[in-house]
Motif scaffolding. Structure first.
Motif, PDB file in Angstrom:
ATOM      1  N   GLN A  89       0.836  -1.213   0.000  1.00 55.09           N
ATOM      2  CA  GLN A  89       0.000   0.000   0.000  1.00 55.09           C
ATOM      3  C   GLN A  89       0.870   1.263   0.000  1.00 55.09           C
ATOM      4  N   VAL A  90       1.987   1.227   0.698  1.00 53.04           N
ATOM      5  CA  VAL A  90       2.881   2.390   0.723  1.00 53.04           C
ATOM      6  C   VAL A  90       3.434   2.656  -0.674  1.00 53.04           C
ATOM      7  N   VAL A  91       3.888   1.587  -1.348  1.00 52.95           N
ATOM      8  CA  VAL A  91       4.416   1.732  -2.714  1.00 52.95           C
ATOM      9  C   VAL A  91       3.313   2.213  -3.653  1.00 52.95           C
ATOM     10  N   LEU A  92       2.107   1.637  -3.505  1.00 50.41           N
ATOM     11  CA  LEU A  92       0.981   2.039  -4.347  1.00 50.41           C
ATOM     12  C   LEU A  92       0.639   3.517  -4.144  1.00 50.41           C
ATOM     13  N   PHE A  93       0.727   3.967  -2.902  1.00 49.06           N
ATOM     14  CA  PHE A  93       0.476   5.373  -2.595  1.00 49.06           C
ATOM     15  C   PHE A  93       1.451   6.266  -3.361  1.00 49.06           C
ATOM     16  N   GLY A  94       2.727   5.875  -3.384  1.00 50.59           N
ATOM     17  CA  GLY A  94       3.733   6.650  -4.114  1.00 50.59           C
ATOM     18  C   GLY A  94       3.451   6.697  -5.600  1.00 50.59           C
ATOM     19  N   PHE A  95       3.060   5.550  -6.179  1.00 48.96           N
ATOM     20  CA  PHE A  95       2.750   5.504  -7.601  1.00 48.96           C
ATOM     21  C   PHE A  95       1.529   6.369  -7.932  1.00 48.96           C
ATOM     22  N   LEU A  96       0.513   6.327  -7.090  1.00 48.30           N
ATOM     23  CA  LEU A  96      -0.689   7.121  -7.337  1.00 48.30           C
ATOM     24  C   LEU A  96      -0.379   8.614  -7.290  1.00 48.30           C
ATOM     25  N   PHE A  97       0.435   9.019  -6.335  1.00 53.53           N
ATOM     26  CA  PHE A  97       0.808  10.434  -6.236  1.00 53.53           C
ATOM     27  C   PHE A  97       1.609  10.857  -7.466  1.00 53.53           C
ATOM     28  N   ALA A  98       2.555   9.988  -7.898  1.00 55.71           N
ATOM     29  CA  ALA A  98       3.345  10.300  -9.088  1.00 55.71           C
ATOM     30  C   ALA A  98       2.446  10.405 -10.319  1.00 55.71           C
ATOM     31  N   PHE A 132       8.236  21.245 -14.971  1.00 55.17           N
ATOM     32  CA  PHE A 132       8.406  20.950 -13.545  1.00 55.17           C
ATOM     33  C   PHE A 132       7.609  19.714 -13.139  1.00 55.17           C
ATOM     34  N   PHE A 133       6.324  19.692 -13.498  1.00 57.69           N
ATOM     35  CA  PHE A 133       5.470  18.564 -13.106  1.00 57.69           C
ATOM     36  C   PHE A 133       5.929  17.259 -13.751  1.00 57.69           C
ATOM     37  N   LEU A 134       6.243  17.295 -15.049  1.00 57.39           N
ATOM     38  CA  LEU A 134       6.658  16.068 -15.730  1.00 57.39           C
ATOM     39  C   LEU A 134       7.981  15.551 -15.172  1.00 57.39           C
ATOM     40  N   THR A 135       8.929  16.460 -14.951  1.00 56.52           N
ATOM     41  CA  THR A 135      10.223  16.044 -14.397  1.00 56.52           C
ATOM     42  C   THR A 135      10.047  15.455 -12.998  1.00 56.52           C
ATOM     43  N   PHE A 136       9.282  16.143 -12.166  1.00 58.81           N
ATOM     44  CA  PHE A 136       9.066  15.671 -10.799  1.00 58.81           C
ATOM     45  C   PHE A 136       8.327  14.340 -10.788  1.00 58.81           C
ATOM     46  N   GLY A 137       7.323  14.182 -11.652  1.00 60.46           N
ATOM     47  CA  GLY A 137       6.580  12.930 -11.716  1.00 60.46           C
ATOM     48  C   GLY A 137       7.439  11.759 -12.149  1.00 60.46           C
ATOM     49  N   ILE A 138       8.285  11.974 -13.163  1.00 61.44           N
ATOM     50  CA  ILE A 138       9.171  10.909 -13.639  1.00 61.44           C
ATOM     51  C   ILE A 138      10.185  10.532 -12.566  1.00 61.44           C
ATOM     52  N   LEU A 139      10.723  11.535 -11.866  1.00 63.44           N
ATOM     53  CA  LEU A 139      11.667  11.246 -10.782  1.00 63.44           C
ATOM     54  C   LEU A 139      10.997  10.445  -9.667  1.00 63.44           C
ATOM     55  N   LEU A 140       9.745  10.774  -9.361  1.00 63.46           N
ATOM     56  CA  LEU A 140       9.022  10.017  -8.330  1.00 63.46           C
ATOM     57  C   LEU A 140       8.851   8.553  -8.723  1.00 63.46           C
ATOM     58  N   LEU A 141       8.654   8.309 -10.022  1.00 65.62           N
ATOM     59  CA  LEU A 141       8.422   6.943 -10.483  1.00 65.62           C
ATOM     60  C   LEU A 141       9.697   6.114 -10.577  1.00 65.62           C
ATOM     61  N   PHE A 146      13.942   9.961  -4.740  1.00 60.84           N
ATOM     62  CA  PHE A 146      12.641  10.571  -4.470  1.00 60.84           C
ATOM     63  C   PHE A 146      11.709   9.494  -3.937  1.00 60.84           C
ATOM     64  N   SER A 147      11.776   9.230  -2.648  1.00 64.18           N
ATOM     65  CA  SER A 147      11.000   8.173  -2.029  1.00 64.18           C
ATOM     66  C   SER A 147       9.639   8.689  -1.595  1.00 64.18           C
ATOM     67  N   VAL A 148       8.883   7.785  -0.932  1.00 65.31           N
ATOM     68  CA  VAL A 148       7.582   8.164  -0.394  1.00 65.31           C
ATOM     69  C   VAL A 148       7.738   9.265   0.643  1.00 65.31           C
ATOM     70  N   ASP A 149       8.874   9.275   1.342  1.00 61.21           N
ATOM     71  CA  ASP A 149       9.122  10.336   2.323  1.00 61.21           C
ATOM     72  C   ASP A 149       9.065  11.722   1.676  1.00 61.21           C
ATOM     73  N   SER A 150       9.578  11.831   0.439  1.00 59.09           N
ATOM     74  CA  SER A 150       9.553  13.113  -0.260  1.00 59.09           C
ATOM     75  C   SER A 150       8.111  13.554  -0.521  1.00 59.09           C
ATOM     76  N   ILE A 151       7.272  12.601  -0.894  1.00 56.45           N
ATOM     77  CA  ILE A 151       5.858  12.904  -1.149  1.00 56.45           C
ATOM     78  C   ILE A 151       5.183  13.364   0.132  1.00 56.45           C
ATOM     79  N   LEU A 152       5.478  12.684   1.226  1.00 52.71           N
ATOM     80  CA  LEU A 152       4.848  13.026   2.502  1.00 52.71           C
ATOM     81  C   LEU A 152       5.297  14.402   2.995  1.00 52.71           C
ATOM     82  N   ILE A 153       6.534  14.791   2.682  1.00 55.67           N
ATOM     83  CA  ILE A 153       6.988  16.137   3.036  1.00 55.67           C
ATOM     84  C   ILE A 153       6.130  17.175   2.323  1.00 55.67           C
TER      85      ILE A 153
END
Length: 480
Positions: A89-98, A132-141, A146-153
């Motif tokens: 679920q944690v990994v899925l959360f990261g993918f959904l945010f990305a 910005f959005f595309l670069t950040f999204g690709i880095l998240l994936l 860029f881990s889930v911790d980055s998203i939570l920040i």
């Protein structure tokens, strides 16, 4: 719909909770997410079990919602999966945010392309946002850094900002009226778009369920109006904003337009033959029509319910609004729907051959349609230059206060803002009205589904006639 605005409950407490939650997320990060997921799983299992017990007791409703066996089993299964597979679920959360970030990037890219095509000034900002959005999204994936911790920040900071805004609004609400300008346009940070976009739909479902359970309170009226102040009873509001919504389909996300000085003004992708990208883009079309004809049409034809919010404006605001509308409509030129164009040229077919919305709107309301020669509204895009963007651009002269951090404003965002303003004492929103369908349909307006079905039937009949004629012609040649 809510009945009363309380500064402490509606602003102070939510603000403190959001700030505290944002700080906790920043401190605990993934540990907080795991705990939140476990609690969600537990609630889901308990809810599913409660539904199963109610079904065994032969009760089909729980908390006003209808219970089904499949819904109960799915709730239990989801809860068990969340509880025993937290890492997934944690990994899925990261993918959904990305994925959400990438959608925003794609929307910015489409917006930049449309603005570049129409030579709109300031389009470089959309290009920057897109990159910005595309670069950040690709880095998240794909980038481990860029881990889930980055998203939570990011979520934690957003929570603190949203909470701070609520505290500022609380302070503003308790300041004496003489010490503040209530019409001044202030920055308003709203909830994420996926949270607010279906608010009108949820309100409509609750309202319909209530009237289904209490038919004696619904009555025969086609509209229900609430007044915030007694003086609102003496004269109608100066301007009214309509939020459209249906119970199903794409109409659940809504539409937005407004009524001012005897005319409804609406913007959208009404030229069906210009639509592209899954009908998400096309030529921007604005029309004027009368409120008396428009509301019976949309509530019947599209099965919509309209939430109307009446605004009281000062003379200065009215004049500013008129000037703003002159600026927005300066590049307009007349456009005709297919039925209107054929009627003017004297070659109109029977109405059944015109299933498009614009033709039907012209036939039943006499609407006048216009397109834009230039400017940001020349091209319609459902995620940026949409109906709400035009309404917000017009109402900005009157002091509305909606600013989306990601640039996407939905009808749900506007409903949430106007509903809240109606509950505030001293705000410009003075009435709240629900417009329903005329059950007698005195004007004989059909459903859109019936119109589309009839047109398909006519097309099928014409194709059948062509197929019948072709063998006959071939037979004649053989006989000769």
């Amino acid at each position: 719909m809510r009945k009363k605005f309380t500064p402490v409950l509606d602003r102070l407490l939510p603000g403190l909770v959001l700030i505290a939650l944002g700080i906790v997320i920043l401190c605990w990060k993934t540990s907080f997410l795991r705990l939140a997921l476990q609690l969600t799983g537990l609630v889901s299992v308990v809810s599913g079990a409660a539904m199963l017990v109610m079904l065994l007791l032969r009760r089909k409703e729980l908390g006003g919602k209808r219970i089904t066996l499949s819904g109960a089993l799915i709730s239990v299964a989801v809860g068990v999966a969340i509880w025993f597979l937290p890492d997934v679920q944690v990994v899925l959360f990261g993918f959904l945010f990305a994925f959400y970030v990438l959608i925003n990037g794609a929307a910015k890219l489409v917006n930049f392309i449309l603005f570049a095509k129409n030579r709109v000034k300031g389009r470089a900002a959309d290009l920057f946002d897109c990159l910005f959005f595309l670069t950040f999204g690709i880095l998240l994936l794909f980038t481990p850094l860029f881990s889930v911790d980055s998203i939570l920040i990011i979520i934690g900071v957003y929570g603190i900002l949203l909470g701070s805004f609520n505290l500022i609004e609380y302070i503003h609400s308790v300041i004496p009226a003489k010490a503040k300008s209530r019409f001044k346009r202030r920055i308003r940070i709203s909830l994420p778009v996926f949270v607010v976009m279906l608010i009108p739909h949820r309100v409509l479902k609750r309202m319909n369920r209530y009237f289904a359970e209490n038919p004696e309170e619904a009555g025969p009226a086609l509209q229900w109006t609430e007044y915030k102040e007694k003086e609102a009873l003496s004269e109608p509001p100066d301007l009214e904003v309509f939020i459209h919504v249906t119970e199903g389909g794409t109409g659940a996300m809504g539409h937005c337009d407004f009524y001012f000085e005897g005319r409804v003004i609406s913007y959208g992708n009404y030229d069906e033959y210009s639509r592209k990208l899954f009908e998400g883009t096309g030529d921007g079309v604005l029309f004027y029509t009368s409120k008396e004809d428009y509301i019976p049409f949309v509530t019947r034809y599209s099965k919509k319910t309209l939430f109307g919010f009446g605004l009281r404006l000062t003379e200065e605001q009215k004049e500013g609004f008129r000037r703003r509308m002159e600026e927005l409509t300066e590049p307009l030129y007349r456009w005709e729907s297919p039925y209107e164009a054929d009627s003017r040229e004297g070659k109109a077919k029977p109405l059944d051959y015109y299933p498009d919305y614009a033709s039907r709107l012209f036939y039943y309301t006499g609407a006048e349609f216009y397109k834009f020669r230039s400017g940001r509204f020349k091209s319609y895009f459902v995620l940026s230059t949409n109906c709400v963007q035009l309404v917000d651009a017009a109402l900005s002269s009157a002091g509305t206060a909606i600013v989306k951090l990601n640039g996407i404003i939905t009808p749900g965002t506007y409903y949430d803002y106007l509903d809240e303003e109606f509950l505030k004492p001293g705000s410009m929103v003075v009435t709240r009205t629900v417009y329903g369908e005329d059950p007698e349909n005195a004007r004989g307006i059909p459903r859109e589904s019936e119109v589309r079905a009839r047109y398909k039937e006519l097309c099928a009949q014409e194709r059948g006639a062509i197929r019948i004629e072709q063998p006959v012609a071939g037979q004649d040649r053989r006989d000769s």
